[in-house]
Write a protein that holds these residues in place. Sequence first.
Motif, PDB file in Angstrom:
ATOM      1  N   ILE A 212    -104.217  58.410  29.674  1.00 17.18           N
ATOM      2  CA  ILE A 212    -102.888  58.334  29.065  1.00 17.18           C
ATOM      3  C   ILE A 212    -103.055  57.847  27.630  1.00 17.18           C
ATOM      4  CG2 ILE A 212    -100.598  57.289  29.138  1.00 17.18           C
ATOM      5  CD1 ILE A 212    -100.921  56.983  32.148  1.00 17.18           C
TER       6      ILE A 212
ATOM      7  N   TYR B 266     -96.001  55.573  33.839  1.00 14.57           N
ATOM      8  CA  TYR B 266     -96.956  56.504  34.431  1.00 14.57           C
ATOM      9  C   TYR B 266     -98.224  55.777  34.872  1.00 14.57           C
ATOM     10  CZ  TYR B 266     -95.035  61.211  33.883  1.00 14.57           C
ATOM     11  OH  TYR B 266     -94.307  62.369  34.041  1.00 14.57           O
TER      12      TYR B 266
ATOM     13  N   SER C  18     -98.572  60.818  25.726  1.00 10.90           N
ATOM     14  CA  SER C  18     -97.221  60.282  25.850  1.00 10.90           C
ATOM     15  C   SER C  18     -96.807  59.689  24.501  1.00 10.90           C
ATOM     16  CB  SER C  18     -97.162  59.212  26.947  1.00 10.90           C
ATOM     17  OG  SER C  18     -95.844  58.754  27.140  1.00 10.90           O
TER      18      SER C  18
ATOM     19  N   GLN D  44     -95.944  64.706  27.505  1.00  7.75           N
ATOM     20  CA  GLN D  44     -94.714  64.224  28.153  1.00  7.75           C
ATOM     21  C   GLN D  44     -93.609  64.130  27.113  1.00  7.75           C
ATOM     22  OE1 GLN D  44     -92.652  63.755  30.241  1.00  7.75           O
ATOM     23  NE2 GLN D  44     -92.529  61.770  31.191  1.00  7.75           N
TER      24      GLN D  44
ATOM     25  N   SER E  77     -90.976  64.313  32.708  1.00  7.11           N
ATOM     26  CA  SER E  77     -90.139  63.570  33.659  1.00  7.11           C
ATOM     27  C   SER E  77     -88.755  63.419  33.055  1.00  7.11           C
ATOM     28  CB  SER E  77     -90.729  62.181  33.930  1.00  7.11           C
ATOM     29  OG  SER E  77     -91.896  62.273  34.698  1.00  7.11           O
TER      30      SER E  77
ATOM     31  N   LEU F  42     -99.206  63.589  40.366  1.00  5.40           N
ATOM     32  CA  LEU F  42     -97.825  63.196  40.116  1.00  5.40           C
ATOM     33  C   LEU F  42     -96.971  63.115  41.379  1.00  5.40           C
ATOM     34  CD1 LEU F  42     -97.115  65.237  36.849  1.00  5.40           C
ATOM     35  CD2 LEU F  42     -97.710  62.811  37.068  1.00  5.40           C
TER      36      LEU F  42
END
Length: 449
Positions: A8, A18, A70, A96, A122, A154
């Motif tokens: 991430i 996450y 992200s 994301q 999301s 996920l």
Amino acid sequence: MGEAVVGIIGMGDMGKMYARRISDAGWRVHACDVPDKYEQLKAEFSGRPNITIFPNGHLVSRSSDWIMYSVEAKNMDAVVSAYGPSTKQGAIVGGQTSTKAPEIAAFEAHLPADVEIVSCHSLHGPGVNPKGQPLVIIQHRASDASVTLVRKILSCFEPNFVPLSAEKHDRITADTQAVTHAAFLSMGTAWQANNQFPWQVPRYVGGIENVKINLMLRIYSNKWHVYAGLAILNPSAKQQIRQYATSVTELVKLMTGGHRKAFTERIYAARKAVFGDPGSKKEGREELLLQDELLDRFSLGEKSAERVKNSQLSLLAMVDCWWKLGIVPYDHMICSTPDADVMTADAIQLFRLWLGITEYLYRNPELLDECIETALSDRTFVQDDLEFCFAARDWSARVSLGHMDGYREKFETIQTYFAPRFEEATKVGNEMIRTIEENLSSRKKSGGG
């Protein structure tokens, strides 16, 4: 649980959510943010053995099997260009962001050819329980096996997976949010230009006006970049915001020019395209989303004894815009349809309310004719309508030019003007949304809509 390592890059609120969820499910997580946050993040996650914090994205990229970026959409190209070349051979990469066009462009430009691309989104905030929430999966340059792995990782969210292309994702997001935001941003700009707090003006209190004012304040109480990224970085959004400004401009020219026949015919043509003729099967698809008693309940000002007529230019232009773009708003309103699953809960609520007051106007022939007559014959609103036209064109120009700083300057100027009422408006707006949602839910359960 899993042998794959999840990377991430970007440990903001969503990145942290996450990391926690995925590590709690048994996957190893390698994560990082900007170097200045390295020590802080190490301390924050020191009690989680499945999460390792690295000082930079190179180390995350070299050691992870699925790397999720992200970061904000406007920063995506710079971050991927820095760390993308370090991606582990044969790894999977995704992002994301809420706007996929710049994300996919960055991946294609900066990732090695052997890297597969499976992105996600999301559709909820970091503080929302993800169980049952829509989670978009985008298989852009990847095998089915890679998609299966990402879904497996996920699945710990227990989401409602929604497979989409990047283009489809952005088009639906634009359909349901971009023009709606532009309308409310323009309302606030026009009211500020006229030095008006609309809840203090009798013609803006009660009924439809309550929804318009509360949702305008709801948008301006948020951070500017929430709307700027969606508008400026989404190619579909630019087109739609431009069409909305065009619809406003062309309607104002017909109104001020006294072109009664052309103006009336255009309004009726848009109504037929979006809602159908009165009494038709299309027009009678279901009971109205909003009712008089609900519209009148949530006001920031005191309602006058007699309802004041309004040209409702913002609503007339919205239906004209939907007509010109070929958008059927109902397709994105009901959560059970595949396309509507792409909308966040807050976006569903805002879009439903906007569609609700628009439908309320267009499916009431007497009220619609009153608005047409007011627009053509009553000079009460001409100053307001002209300022709204200027505002819509200005927002469209800023979006078309891609000026983030220009967008921010405009947004924060209006935000400062209305800021003293945000706390009260948020309470009233939340209660309004809750009550309307409960009303719609009870009607569905009883078979009434």
